[in-house]
Design an enzyme around this catalytic site. Sequence first.
Site, PDB file in Angstrom:
ATOM      1  N   CYS A  15       0.814  -1.220   0.000  1.00  0.00           N
ATOM      2  CA  CYS A  15       0.000   0.000   0.000  1.00  0.00           C
ATOM      3  C   CYS A  15       0.848   1.271   0.000  1.00  0.00           C
ATOM      4  O   CYS A  15       2.006   1.258   0.389  1.00  0.00           O
ATOM      5  CB  CYS A  15      -0.898   0.012   1.242  1.00  0.00           C
ATOM      6  SG  CYS A  15      -2.031  -1.387   1.300  1.00  0.00           S
ATOM      7  N   ASP A  16       0.189   2.359  -0.405  1.00  0.00           N
ATOM      8  CA  ASP A  16       0.820   3.670  -0.330  1.00  0.00           C
ATOM      9  C   ASP A  16       0.523   4.305   1.030  1.00  0.00           C
ATOM     10  O   ASP A  16      -0.037   3.660   1.918  1.00  0.00           O
ATOM     11  CB  ASP A  16       0.355   4.550  -1.494  1.00  0.00           C
ATOM     12  CG  ASP A  16      -1.151   4.811  -1.487  1.00  0.00           C
ATOM     13  OD1 ASP A  16      -1.807   4.619  -0.442  1.00  0.00           O
ATOM     14  OD2 ASP A  16      -1.669   5.217  -2.544  1.00  0.00           O
ATOM     15  N   ALA A  17       0.889   5.564   1.189  1.00  0.00           N
ATOM     16  CA  ALA A  17       0.733   6.244   2.478  1.00  0.00           C
ATOM     17  C   ALA A  17      -0.726   6.399   2.905  1.00  0.00           C
ATOM     18  O   ALA A  17      -1.018   6.578   4.084  1.00  0.00           O
ATOM     19  CB  ALA A  17       1.409   7.610   2.427  1.00  0.00           C
ATOM     20  N   ASN A  19      -2.846   4.000   2.599  1.00  0.00           N
ATOM     21  CA  ASN A  19      -3.282   2.607   2.811  1.00  0.00           C
ATOM     22  C   ASN A  19      -4.073   2.032   1.644  1.00  0.00           C
ATOM     23  O   ASN A  19      -4.883   1.123   1.817  1.00  0.00           O
ATOM     24  CB  ASN A  19      -4.072   2.457   4.115  1.00  0.00           C
ATOM     25  CG  ASN A  19      -3.186   2.572   5.325  1.00  0.00           C
ATOM     26  OD1 ASN A  19      -2.023   2.186   5.282  1.00  0.00           O
ATOM     27  ND2 ASN A  19      -3.710   3.115   6.405  1.00  0.00           N
ATOM     28  N   VAL A  20      -3.844   2.555   0.439  1.00  0.00           N
ATOM     29  CA  VAL A  20      -4.471   2.049  -0.780  1.00  0.00           C
ATOM     30  C   VAL A  20      -3.436   1.196  -1.519  1.00  0.00           C
ATOM     31  O   VAL A  20      -2.268   1.571  -1.602  1.00  0.00           O
ATOM     32  CB  VAL A  20      -4.955   3.213  -1.676  1.00  0.00           C
ATOM     33  CG1 VAL A  20      -5.483   2.709  -3.003  1.00  0.00           C
ATOM     34  CG2 VAL A  20      -6.018   4.023  -0.947  1.00  0.00           C
TER      35      VAL A  20
END
Length: 81
Positions: A15-17, A19-20
Amino acid sequence: MARFTLRIRVRYNECDAQNVVFNARYADYVDLASTEFLRAALGGYQELLAQGYENQIVKLLIEWKAPARFDDVLDLNVSVG
């Protein structure tokens, strides 16, 4: 076996920052599902090779409907036509 489902949980490192899940990770999920499908259907990729076959993903089209997020549980479905 015409249909196979692999259930996974989205991990933090996917995930990215926000949370995706990173877009590129979806292709990893396709690879994981197809590998586990071969294991369930034939005993694994090596068995496929032993029978004189190979598999390749020659086209991958992803259409997002909603983002997957950290800790979501996903059902990865594989079907053979």
